[in-house]
Write a protein that holds these residues in place. Structure first.
Motif, PDB file in Angstrom:
ATOM      1  N   UNK A 287      72.350 107.261  -2.370  1.00  0.00           N
ATOM      2  CA  UNK A 287      70.924 107.040  -2.146  1.00  0.00           C
ATOM      3  C   UNK A 287      70.579 107.451  -0.719  1.00  0.00           C
ATOM      4  N   UNK A 288      69.382 108.011  -0.575  1.00  0.00           N
ATOM      5  CA  UNK A 288      68.904 108.508   0.715  1.00  0.00           C
ATOM      6  C   UNK A 288      67.488 107.996   0.966  1.00  0.00           C
ATOM      7  N   UNK A 289      67.085 107.920   2.235  1.00  0.00           N
ATOM      8  CA  UNK A 289      65.754 107.391   2.555  1.00  0.00           C
ATOM      9  C   UNK A 289      64.607 108.190   1.919  1.00  0.00           C
ATOM     10  N   UNK A 290      64.768 109.512   1.821  1.00  0.00           N
ATOM     11  CA  UNK A 290      63.729 110.342   1.212  1.00  0.00           C
ATOM     12  C   UNK A 290      64.322 111.679   0.809  1.00  0.00           C
ATOM     13  N   UNK A 291      63.523 112.487   0.100  1.00  0.00           N
ATOM     14  CA  UNK A 291      64.003 113.781  -0.401  1.00  0.00           C
ATOM     15  C   UNK A 291      64.418 114.712   0.718  1.00  0.00           C
ATOM     16  N   UNK A 292      63.742 114.635   1.850  1.00  0.00           N
ATOM     17  CA  UNK A 292      64.050 115.539   2.955  1.00  0.00           C
ATOM     18  C   UNK A 292      65.415 115.270   3.574  1.00  0.00           C
TER      19      UNK A 292
END
Length: 331
Positions: A287-292
């Motif tokens: 999981x990542x904070x956002x797509x970027x």
């Protein structure tokens, strides 16, 4: 930089079986002529190896392959088995955001295993250890009724924090480091004695984890991560339970190669059964904070949601709980 800390096999190594060579004769053969990276301060030949831990912490994992349970010798060569044993452990190191530094291998085998097969298995161990940037630094050999390969992997975090399973937060992006389902497809093809699809059959025999994907995800700010060994849904459920969240997978975003779809059509299988529930691909799920924030090679396949009325550890596919197979279980 690397150093040669190799030993020389004894003359008994010319015998044809492991039983006639003996434990120490076999060890001498499989450690001869090997070159070790600088992380290995003392290789095989003493009571234990010494491996550098510049970070001050060591990432450790262990796993085993059992003949008839995790591989079949009529499907896989000894070299394939050796590579698979290393790969499934190396992927766990990568899933923590670390890099592999060394592997320790314990082998149980029938006395009538040929020396040629033992050396081929050892070559596979070394091939994959080298691909992971590490080396086999020691282990044990004993007689047994079946072939069993147990590997302990060591890794280094290089000063970074380990990426655990419990850090996913609502609003995060869920992503995978590569396609899933190829190993399950390869197994189905082998079990059905279907010819063709060599890449899929090879994917079952020897998974190819991207060992750089874990450290890259850590550097990009991944909040949680795990190895996909039991199946995407099964391992996603572990991550969701540890983080106390819901994971919402969108099937249309899964990276499903055309060769996987072709094999599914040929065998009359829903390709999503392989992509969602097939194990042993050893891609990474994070999981990542956002797509970027996604590093190159990672594909967004869903979102992290609030638990709400469902329990922690819930994983949905296209908005509903998946009713099909979820993945591998050992018992």
């Amino acid at each position: 930089m690397s150093r040669d800390t190799s030993t020389t096999p004894d003359d008994a190594g010319q015998s044809s079986t492991v039983g006639s060579v003996g434990e120490f004769g076999l060890i001498a053969r499989v450690t001869a002529g090997r070159t070790y990276p600088d992380t290995v301060l003392l290789g095989p030949g003493d009571d234990a190896a010494v491996v550098a831990a510049a970070d001050g912490r060591v990432v450790v994992t262990t796993d085993m392959l059992v003949e008839g349970r995790h591989f079949r010798r009529d499907w896989s060569s000894p070299r394939d088995i050796g590579r698979k044993a290393i790969a499934q452990n190396g992927a766990d190191i990568a899933a923590m955001g670390a890099r592999c530094t060394a592997f320790v291998v314990a082998l149980s085998c029938p006395a009538d295993l040929t020396v040629a097969d033992a050396e081929d298995l050892n070559a596979g161990l070394w091939d994959e250890a080298s691909r992971a940037g590490a080396a086999v630094v020691g282990g044990d050999v004993t007689a047994g009724d079946h072939l069993v390969v147990s590997v302990t992997a060591l890794g280094d975090l290089a000063g970074a924090s380990p990426i655990r399973r419990d850090g996913a937060r609502p609003g995060d992006v869920l992503a995978v480091s590569g396609p899933t389902g190829a190993s399950a497809a390869g197994y189905a093809l082998l079990a059905a004695s279907v010819q063709g699809h060599p890449d899929l059959r090879a994917a079952h025999r020897v998974p190819r984890p991207d060992y750089d994907a874990g450290p890259a995800a850590a550097a990009a700010g991944a909040t949680a991560m795990c190895d996909v060994s039991d199946g995407l849904l099964a391992d996603a459920a572990h991550l969701a339970a540890a983080s106390g969240v819901l994971l919402a997978v969108e099937s249309a975003r899964l990276p499903i190669p055309s060769l996987l779809r072709q094999a599914a059509t040929e065998l009359g299988v829903d390709v999503l059964d392989w992509a969602l529930a097939g194990g042993e691909d050893h891609a990474l799920l994070a999981t990542f904070p956002d797509d970027d924030a996604l590093p190159p090679g990672w594909t967004a396949v869903g979102r992290v949601g609030e638990v709400g009325d469902v329990g922690a550890g819930t994983v949905t596919v296209d908005g509903t709980e998946w009713t099909g197979a979820r993945g591998w279980t050992s018992f």
